[in-house]
Motif scaffolding. Structure first.
Motif, PDB file in Angstrom:
ATOM      1  N   ILE A  13       0.873  -1.172   0.000  1.00 15.58           N
ATOM      2  CA  ILE A  13       0.000   0.000   0.000  1.00 15.58           C
ATOM      3  C   ILE A  13       0.911   1.222   0.000  1.00 15.58           C
ATOM      4  CG2 ILE A  13      -1.683   1.331   1.341  1.00 15.58           C
ATOM      5  CD1 ILE A  13      -2.699  -1.297   2.487  1.00 15.58           C
ATOM      6  N   PRO A  14       0.662   2.197  -0.859  1.00 14.44           N
ATOM      7  CA  PRO A  14       1.534   3.379  -0.876  1.00 14.44           C
ATOM      8  C   PRO A  14       1.380   4.206   0.398  1.00 14.44           C
ATOM      9  CG  PRO A  14      -0.320   3.658  -2.377  1.00 14.44           C
ATOM     10  CD  PRO A  14      -0.403   2.259  -1.847  1.00 14.44           C
ATOM     11  N   ALA A  15       2.465   4.855   0.772  1.00 11.60           N
ATOM     12  CA  ALA A  15       2.467   5.748   1.930  1.00 11.60           C
ATOM     13  C   ALA A  15       3.546   6.796   1.710  1.00 11.60           C
ATOM     14  CB  ALA A  15       2.743   4.963   3.207  1.00 11.60           C
ATOM     15  N   HIS A  16       3.400   7.899   2.401  1.00 13.17           N
ATOM     16  CA  HIS A  16       4.402   8.962   2.347  1.00 13.17           C
ATOM     17  C   HIS A  16       5.389   8.713   3.474  1.00 13.17           C
ATOM     18  CE1 HIS A  16       2.432  11.105  -0.858  1.00 13.17           C
ATOM     19  NE2 HIS A  16       1.293  10.820  -0.255  1.00 13.17           N
ATOM     20  N   LYS A  17       6.399   7.894   3.155  1.00 15.62           N
ATOM     21  CA  LYS A  17       7.396   7.484   4.138  1.00 15.62           C
ATOM     22  C   LYS A  17       8.378   8.620   4.403  1.00 15.62           C
ATOM     23  CE  LYS A  17       7.024   2.624   2.876  1.00 15.62           C
ATOM     24  NZ  LYS A  17       7.733   1.419   2.402  1.00 15.62           N
ATOM     25  N   LEU A  18       8.701   8.787   5.672  1.00 18.12           N
ATOM     26  CA  LEU A  18       9.606   9.858   6.077  1.00 18.12           C
ATOM     27  C   LEU A  18      10.966   9.342   6.510  1.00 18.12           C
ATOM     28  CD1 LEU A  18       7.063  11.886   8.229  1.00 18.12           C
ATOM     29  CD2 LEU A  18       7.623  12.192   5.803  1.00 18.12           C
ATOM     30  N   LEU A  19      10.959   8.267   7.283  1.00 17.19           N
ATOM     31  CA  LEU A  19      12.194   7.719   7.834  1.00 17.19           C
ATOM     32  C   LEU A  19      11.982   6.234   8.062  1.00 17.19           C
ATOM     33  CD1 LEU A  19      15.045   8.515   8.953  1.00 17.19           C
ATOM     34  CD2 LEU A  19      13.947   8.710  11.198  1.00 17.19           C
ATOM     35  N   GLU A  20      13.019   5.444   7.797  1.00 16.06           N
ATOM     36  CA  GLU A  20      12.884   4.006   7.932  1.00 16.06           C
ATOM     37  C   GLU A  20      14.233   3.407   8.286  1.00 16.06           C
ATOM     38  OE1 GLU A  20      11.000   0.311   5.329  1.00 16.06           O
ATOM     39  OE2 GLU A  20      11.406   2.216   4.328  1.00 16.06           O
ATOM     40  N   ASP A  21      14.208   2.398   9.123  1.00 20.35           N
ATOM     41  CA  ASP A  21      15.388   1.575   9.352  1.00 20.35           C
ATOM     42  C   ASP A  21      14.938   0.122   9.378  1.00 20.35           C
ATOM     43  OD1 ASP A  21      14.449   1.013  11.974  1.00 20.35           O
ATOM     44  OD2 ASP A  21      15.912   2.317  12.944  1.00 20.35           O
ATOM     45  N   ASP A  22      15.762  -0.774   9.855  1.00 18.54           N
ATOM     46  CA  ASP A  22      15.404  -2.189   9.811  1.00 18.54           C
ATOM     47  C   ASP A  22      14.322  -2.566  10.820  1.00 18.54           C
ATOM     48  OD1 ASP A  22      17.371  -1.672  11.813  1.00 18.54           O
ATOM     49  OD2 ASP A  22      17.836  -3.810  11.922  1.00 18.54           O
ATOM     50  N   ARG A  23      14.024  -1.699  11.808  1.00 18.23           N
ATOM     51  CA  ARG A  23      13.063  -2.031  12.854  1.00 18.23           C
ATOM     52  C   ARG A  23      11.811  -1.149  12.896  1.00 18.23           C
ATOM     53  NH1 ARG A  23      16.009  -1.915  18.245  1.00 18.23           N
ATOM     54  NH2 ARG A  23      14.105  -2.910  18.945  1.00 18.23           N
ATOM     55  N   TYR A  24      11.892   0.078  12.336  1.00 16.26           N
ATOM     56  CA  TYR A  24      10.796   1.039  12.484  1.00 16.26           C
ATOM     57  C   TYR A  24      10.561   1.799  11.184  1.00 16.26           C
ATOM     58  CZ  TYR A  24      12.107   0.100  17.280  1.00 16.26           C
ATOM     59  OH  TYR A  24      12.418  -0.536  18.442  1.00 16.26           O
ATOM     60  N   LEU A  25       9.366   2.374  11.092  1.00 18.68           N
ATOM     61  CA  LEU A  25       8.985   3.189   9.940  1.00 18.68           C
ATOM     62  C   LEU A  25       8.162   4.371  10.433  1.00 18.68           C
ATOM     63  CD1 LEU A  25       8.618   3.652   6.841  1.00 18.68           C
ATOM     64  CD2 LEU A  25       6.597   2.169   6.996  1.00 18.68           C
ATOM     65  N   ALA A  26       8.444   5.547   9.878  1.00 18.27           N
ATOM     66  CA  ALA A  26       7.640   6.753  10.136  1.00 18.27           C
ATOM     67  C   ALA A  26       7.046   7.197   8.808  1.00 18.27           C
ATOM     68  CB  ALA A  26       8.505   7.859  10.727  1.00 18.27           C
ATOM     69  N   PHE A  27       5.739   7.472   8.814  1.00 16.11           N
ATOM     70  CA  PHE A  27       5.054   7.905   7.598  1.00 16.11           C
ATOM     71  C   PHE A  27       3.916   8.840   7.972  1.00 16.11           C
ATOM     72  CE2 PHE A  27       3.324   3.880   9.001  1.00 16.11           C
ATOM     73  CZ  PHE A  27       1.948   4.029   8.919  1.00 16.11           C
TER      74      PHE A  27
END
Length: 131
Positions: A13-27
């Protein structure tokens, strides 16, 4: 069945991702309470924040902390409010809501702003994260 957030994490599903690493995602939240309203999720699918394993819980707020200064710079808010409601989607998530007054932490204020506005906001926040 996977949660909406797991499907976002997987790229289904598309999202406006801001920051990502191997454990977390911010969108960005698609129905923001305030401009810049961001969701921070662990990549493991888990329903309730207080039953997360200690390591995942311990890393969630430090990851969110990386996003907050960018939200402040882009939105000009006084503070970034943090809220964990946990009822909307059965996947642990933290709301980061740029605010100038406590009354702005109100989900009744959420509204659809359209994909173009979200894309523009995401671009500004990602640029601020790189600064």
């Amino acid at each position: 069945m996977s949660t909406l957030f797991t499907r976002i994490i997987r790229g289904e599903i598309p999202a406006h991702k801001l920051l990502e690493d191997d454990r977390y995602l911010a969108f960005l939240d698609i129905r923001p309470v305030r401009p810049g309203h961001t969701l921070v999720v662990p990549k493991i699918e888990h329903d309730y924040i207080f039953t997360l394993d200690d390591a995942t819980l311990a890393g969630l707020l430090p990851f969110a902390k990386r996003v907050a200064p960018a939200l402040e710079r882009v939105t000009g808010c006084k503070r970034v409010g943090v809220m964990v409601a946990g009822l909307e989607v059965p996947h642990t998530h933290v709301h980061l809501i740029p605010m100038n007054a406590l009354t702005e932490l109100n989900f009744a204020l959420a509204q659809d702003v359209g994909d173009a506005a979200l894309a523009a906001m995401a671009e500004k926040i990602r640029a601020a994260l790189q600064a």
